[in-house]
Design a protein around this motif. Structure first.
Motif, PDB file in Angstrom:
ATOM      1  N   UNK A  58       0.832  -1.209   0.000  1.00  0.00           N
ATOM      2  CA  UNK A  58       0.000   0.000   0.000  1.00  0.00           C
ATOM      3  C   UNK A  58       0.858   1.246   0.000  1.00  0.00           C
ATOM      4  N   UNK A  59       1.893   1.265   0.808  1.00  0.00           N
ATOM      5  CA  UNK A  59       2.773   2.429   0.895  1.00  0.00           C
ATOM      6  C   UNK A  59       3.493   2.673  -0.430  1.00  0.00           C
ATOM      7  N   UNK A  60       3.988   1.623  -1.033  1.00  0.00           N
ATOM      8  CA  UNK A  60       4.672   1.757  -2.321  1.00  0.00           C
ATOM      9  C   UNK A  60       3.728   2.312  -3.383  1.00  0.00           C
ATOM     10  N   UNK A  61       2.489   1.840  -3.404  1.00  0.00           N
ATOM     11  CA  UNK A  61       1.509   2.337  -4.368  1.00  0.00           C
ATOM     12  C   UNK A  61       1.219   3.817  -4.142  1.00  0.00           C
ATOM     13  N   UNK A  62       1.106   4.225  -2.901  1.00  0.00           N
ATOM     14  CA  UNK A  62       0.872   5.639  -2.596  1.00  0.00           C
ATOM     15  C   UNK A  62       1.998   6.515  -3.131  1.00  0.00           C
ATOM     16  N   UNK A  63       3.211   6.040  -2.988  1.00  0.00           N
ATOM     17  CA  UNK A  63       4.367   6.833  -3.424  1.00  0.00           C
ATOM     18  C   UNK A  63       4.528   6.797  -4.943  1.00  0.00           C
ATOM     19  N   UNK A  64       4.465   5.608  -5.520  1.00  0.00           N
ATOM     20  CA  UNK A  64       4.717   5.452  -6.951  1.00  0.00           C
ATOM     21  C   UNK A  64       3.587   6.015  -7.817  1.00  0.00           C
ATOM     22  N   UNK A  65       2.348   5.743  -7.434  1.00  0.00           N
ATOM     23  CA  UNK A  65       1.217   6.128  -8.291  1.00  0.00           C
ATOM     24  C   UNK A  65       0.654   7.503  -7.960  1.00  0.00           C
ATOM     25  N   UNK A  66       0.640   7.862  -6.678  1.00  0.00           N
ATOM     26  CA  UNK A  66       0.002   9.111  -6.270  1.00  0.00           C
ATOM     27  C   UNK A  66       0.999  10.231  -5.971  1.00  0.00           C
ATOM     28  N   UNK A  67       2.282   9.934  -6.004  1.00  0.00           N
ATOM     29  CA  UNK A  67       3.291  10.958  -5.768  1.00  0.00           C
ATOM     30  C   UNK A  67       3.281  11.525  -4.364  1.00  0.00           C
ATOM     31  N   UNK A  68       2.915  10.696  -3.400  1.00  0.00           N
ATOM     32  CA  UNK A  68       2.851  11.145  -2.007  1.00  0.00           C
ATOM     33  C   UNK A  68       4.243  11.548  -1.513  1.00  0.00           C
ATOM     34  N   UNK A  69       4.311  12.686  -0.825  1.00  0.00           N
ATOM     35  CA  UNK A  69       5.585  13.173  -0.274  1.00  0.00           C
ATOM     36  C   UNK A  69       5.619  13.166   1.248  1.00  0.00           C
ATOM     37  N   UNK A  70       4.437  13.028   1.859  1.00  0.00           N
ATOM     38  CA  UNK A  70       4.334  12.893   3.314  1.00  0.00           C
ATOM     39  C   UNK A  70       3.307  11.819   3.606  1.00  0.00           C
ATOM     40  N   UNK A  71       3.552  11.052   4.667  1.00  0.00           N
ATOM     41  CA  UNK A  71       2.624   9.983   5.021  1.00  0.00           C
ATOM     42  C   UNK A  71       2.444   9.943   6.532  1.00  0.00           C
ATOM     43  N   UNK A  72       1.195   9.907   6.950  1.00  0.00           N
ATOM     44  CA  UNK A  72       0.850   9.805   8.369  1.00  0.00           C
ATOM     45  C   UNK A  72      -0.002   8.563   8.560  1.00  0.00           C
ATOM     46  N   UNK A  73       0.334   7.782   9.572  1.00  0.00           N
ATOM     47  CA  UNK A  73      -0.384   6.536   9.843  1.00  0.00           C
ATOM     48  C   UNK A  73      -1.099   6.626  11.186  1.00  0.00           C
ATOM     49  N   UNK A  74      -2.359   6.169  11.210  1.00  0.00           N
ATOM     50  CA  UNK A  74      -3.083   6.036  12.467  1.00  0.00           C
ATOM     51  C   UNK A  74      -3.529   4.590  12.625  1.00  0.00           C
ATOM     52  N   UNK A  75      -3.521   4.106  13.844  1.00  0.00           N
ATOM     53  CA  UNK A  75      -3.956   2.733  14.061  1.00  0.00           C
ATOM     54  C   UNK A  75      -3.998   2.412  15.544  1.00  0.00           C
ATOM     55  N   UNK A  76      -4.177   1.143  15.846  1.00  0.00           N
ATOM     56  CA  UNK A  76      -4.199   0.677  17.227  1.00  0.00           C
ATOM     57  C   UNK A  76      -3.016  -0.245  17.462  1.00  0.00           C
ATOM     58  N   UNK A  77      -2.715  -0.478  18.724  1.00  0.00           N
ATOM     59  CA  UNK A  77      -1.581  -1.335  19.077  1.00  0.00           C
ATOM     60  C   UNK A  77      -1.799  -1.911  20.468  1.00  0.00           C
TER      61      UNK A  77
END
Length: 251
Positions: A58-77
């Motif tokens: 998913x991360x690779x697709x965001x960068x390669x296809x959408x040109x994302x330059x910043x990424x923020x992740x939310x989740x549980x742990x």
């Protein structure tokens, strides 16, 4: 500048997706991405998938296809540190894979080809996320949420451990924590995606920050605590934190 907001669960993105202006859905690599503008920013929303490989794809697709330059992740742990309680928030400063072990060729936890076992998060984004988390937990203290059992939520910053296991054993979580402590690493929480996302972002030079709400203590009751907490608390935390974070991005 395009910002990706990557979440572990659909509940964490429902409100964000419906708030997007100029909303457009894109399907790629078997995943659904939602593009648009949120608080004046170009944003792509996506779910990571479960586990390190899914998150990396998913991360690779965001960068390669959408040109994302910043990424923020939310989740549980699951809480791993002794003072990290259900309802607390952990803001990642760095990640490590607790199930990576290529000894004796490389030191324990070190991914071959990288100089150290930990992958670091972007300092400025992390601080903005930390401030957003502080504001969220201050608000949460007034929610009177039964699942918090009167606990005043705290915010922690530090190391998060990732692995392809849902930890539901107190003995296993203690063993993971103790092994890190013996090596001078103090893991606060355990989950299944963050280290893979951090590694991909490091490879591409993309700024990355992550926050995890503690849904359980990664012990024998984790499978019971997790579903109820996600729907009642974690999704609410995520929307609050992201909204606060986006406000700081616009400044």
């Amino acid at each position: 500048m395009t910002l990706a907001i990557l979440s572990a669960l659909p509940e964490e993105q429902y409100g964000l997706s419906h708030a997007l202006a100029e909303r457009q859905e894109v399907h790629r690599a078997g995943r659904r991405f939602v593009q648009g503008r949120l608080q004046g920013l170009n944003v792509v929303l996506a779910l990571s998938g479960i586990g390190k490989v899914a998150a990396a794809t998913t991360t690779t697709t965001l960068i390669e296809h959408f040109g994302v330059e910043k990424l923020v992740f939310t989740g549980v742990a699951g809480g791993l540190g002794p003072n990290v309680q259900v309802g607390d928030v952990v803001v990642a400063q760095h990640f490590v894979q607790h199930d990576m072990d290529v000894r004796p060729l490389f030191p324990r936890w070190q991914v071959p080809g990288y100089p150290q076992p930990t992958f670091h998060c972007h300092t400025t984004l992390t601080e903005r996320l930390h401030q957003a988390a502080l504001r969220c937990t201050q608000a949460a203290a007034q929610w009177n949420e039964p699942l918090l059992q009167g606990h005043a939520p705290a915010v922690h910053k530090g190391l998060i451990a990732s692995g392809d296991q849902f930890i539901v054993s107190a003995s296993l979580s203690q063993a993971i924590h103790s092994d890190f402590q013996a090596a001078g690493l103090h893991a606060l929480a355990v989950e299944m995606e963050g280290a893979a996302i951090a590694q991909v972002c490091a490879d591409y030079g993309v700024d990355f920050a992550a926050v995890r709400t503690i849904s359980d203590r990664a012990d024998d009751a984790a499978h019971v605590d997790f579903p109820a907490f996600v729907s009642a608390v974690a999704s609410r935390y995520a929307l609050h934190i992201v909204a606060q974070f986006l406000s700081s991005e616009r400044v």
